[in-house]
Structure formats: C-alpha cells, structure tokens
Design a protein around this motif. Structure first.
Motif, PDB file in Angstrom:
ATOM      1  N   TYR A   1       4.222  -7.650   3.108  1.00 55.82           N
ATOM      2  CA  TYR A   1       4.385  -6.791   4.273  1.00 55.82           C
ATOM      3  C   TYR A   1       3.497  -5.563   4.106  1.00 55.82           C
ATOM      4  CZ  TYR A   1       8.420  -9.614   5.547  1.00 55.82           C
ATOM      5  OH  TYR A   1       9.241 -10.655   5.896  1.00 55.82           O
ATOM      6  N   ASP A   2       2.989  -5.055   5.220  1.00 55.36           N
ATOM      7  CA  ASP A   2       2.147  -3.869   5.178  1.00 55.36           C
ATOM      8  C   ASP A   2       2.931  -2.728   4.528  1.00 55.36           C
ATOM      9  OD1 ASP A   2      -0.144  -2.374   5.611  1.00 55.36           O
ATOM     10  OD2 ASP A   2       0.443  -1.777   7.633  1.00 55.36           O
ATOM     11  N   SER A   3       2.329  -2.070   3.585  1.00 59.94           N
ATOM     12  CA  SER A   3       2.974  -1.012   2.790  1.00 59.94           C
ATOM     13  C   SER A   3       4.219  -1.550   2.077  1.00 59.94           C
ATOM     14  CB  SER A   3       3.344   0.198   3.654  1.00 59.94           C
ATOM     15  OG  SER A   3       2.217   0.717   4.296  1.00 59.94           O
ATOM     16  N   TYR A   4       4.341  -2.833   1.996  1.00 56.32           N
ATOM     17  CA  TYR A   4       5.434  -3.563   1.348  1.00 56.32           C
ATOM     18  C   TYR A   4       6.788  -3.408   2.036  1.00 56.32           C
ATOM     19  CZ  TYR A   4       2.088  -4.501  -2.288  1.00 56.32           C
ATOM     20  OH  TYR A   4       0.972  -4.919  -2.959  1.00 56.32           O
ATOM     21  N   ILE A   5       6.868  -2.617   3.089  1.00 57.02           N
ATOM     22  CA  ILE A   5       8.159  -2.425   3.753  1.00 57.02           C
ATOM     23  C   ILE A   5       8.101  -2.573   5.272  1.00 57.02           C
ATOM     24  CG2 ILE A   5       9.193  -0.991   1.958  1.00 57.02           C
ATOM     25  CD1 ILE A   5       8.405   1.466   3.605  1.00 57.02           C
ATOM     26  N   ASP A   6       6.911  -2.633   5.860  1.00 50.42           N
ATOM     27  CA  ASP A   6       6.769  -2.763   7.313  1.00 50.42           C
ATOM     28  C   ASP A   6       6.871  -4.238   7.686  1.00 50.42           C
ATOM     29  OD1 ASP A   6       6.133  -2.762   9.975  1.00 50.42           O
ATOM     30  OD2 ASP A   6       4.127  -1.907   9.728  1.00 50.42           O
ATOM     31  N   THR A   7       8.052  -4.687   8.024  1.00 52.86           N
ATOM     32  CA  THR A   7       8.291  -6.111   8.276  1.00 52.86           C
ATOM     33  C   THR A   7       7.690  -6.611   9.592  1.00 52.86           C
ATOM     34  OG1 THR A   7      10.451  -5.632   9.241  1.00 52.86           O
ATOM     35  CG2 THR A   7      10.391  -6.148   6.884  1.00 52.86           C
ATOM     36  N   ASP A   8       7.139  -5.723  10.397  1.00 53.85           N
ATOM     37  CA  ASP A   8       6.469  -6.142  11.632  1.00 53.85           C
ATOM     38  C   ASP A   8       5.037  -6.594  11.374  1.00 53.85           C
ATOM     39  OD1 ASP A   8       8.662  -5.543  13.209  1.00 53.85           O
ATOM     40  OD2 ASP A   8       8.001  -3.490  13.595  1.00 53.85           O
TER      41      ASP A   8
END
Length: 184
Positions: free
Chosen positions: A58-65
């Motif tokens: 995931y983008d930045s490891y936390i942006d699940t979109d």
C-alpha cells in the motif's frame, strides 16, 4: 508530584519500543498478507513468470486506496511479457477490492499510475483478450503522477511507435516498448 526515576524512564522507553515494533509488524503483516502474498503465489504458480521480481504494498504502507506495484527485476526467461502477465494476473486477483489507484514503480520510485477501475477492467479481461490488446489497454490508461494520460504527453513519433508495436503480433516488442515508457 512524582518524579521520573531512571527505572521509570527505562520502563517507559521499553514500552515505547515494544509498541513501535508491534505497530511496524502489524503494518508489514497487513501489507504482506493482502498484497505481497498473492503476488508471490502468482510468481510461484506460473513457471513462465520466472525471472520477475516485484514488491507490492500500500502507498506509504497504510493508504489502502492506493497500491504500489514496484518492479524490482525483470530478466530471462520471463522478460517483459512475463512482467506484464504478472501485472494482469495480479489485477485479476485483486478483483472486487476497492482500489482508487495502482502506482507503477521501478526500484522504489513511483513512475506512473492507473485508475483503480481501469486496473479492475484489466484483471477482468485477462484471459479473454489477447496479451497485446491488454498491453494496449494498459498503455491507453496509464497516467503520469499528476493524473494526465501518458499517451497524450509523449512525443509524437514515440507514441506512434508504441501504438504500432502494440498493434502488431509481436508481444515481446510491444511489452518492451511499454516497459521503456514506464521506466523513463
């Protein structure tokens, strides 16, 4: 008022380290089980994918979109067609998930993106369309990081060459041309 003793400071620091390590492990595990593990299965199940290494998170490891599809290595025997086969197989695997964008990265640097709906369509079309048709659909839907379509912003001769390669029968040439567009 209670003063912080050395022992209390050590305990506080220990708890801080434990909580930080636990949060990092949870984030890593979440990314691994939701994204990297399905890609690893794709790579292992299809011997034609040998020679492709990707990292998916995931983008930045936390942006699940937003998913980042990070190409780490492409080599024989799979080559560029194998890389895109992995990408399309991954798109098929991600069917039904709520994805806003998929970022295409090369060795950790984000280069291009594709909208989540277009990514889902590629996954749904995998197996039903010819590989070169899928490559053309991917090329048509790729966007620069600012959101503008790639095909409308590459020099005319290069865009024509890419279109010609993607419309011919030679899948290797088409995949190579598209990969060069991504890694520039």
């Amino acid at each position: 008022m209670k003063y912080m003793t050395v022992r209390n400071m050590q305990r506080a620091f220990t708890w801080l380290v434990l909580v930080s390590v636990s949060v990092c492990a949870l984030v890593f595990g979440f990314n691994y089980f939701n994204l990297q593990r399905p890609v690893n299965k794709i790579l292992e199940q299809d011997e034609r994918n040998a020679g492709v290494r990707v990292s998916v998170y995931y983008d930045s490891y936390i942006d699940t979109d937003t998913i980042v599809f990070d190409v780490r290595f492409v080599g024989p025997p799979a080559g560029y067609p194998g890389l895109f086969r992995v990408f399309f197989q991954f798109a098929r695997e991600m069917q039904g998930r709520d994805i806003e964008h998929v970022m295409l990265a090369y060795n950790g640097r984000q280069k291009l993106k594709i909208k989540g709906d277009d990514f889902q369509e590629l996954g749904a079309s995998f197996g039903a369309m010819q590989p070169r048709q899928l490559l053309w659909e991917l090329a048509r839907n790729l966007r620069l990081l600012n959101g503008r379509l790639v095909m409308s912003h590459i020099p005319g001769n290069y865009a024509q060459m890419l279109q010609k390669n993607l419309s011919e029968e030679n899948e290797l040439q088409a995949a190579s041309a598209l990969f060069n567009t991504i890694t520039q």
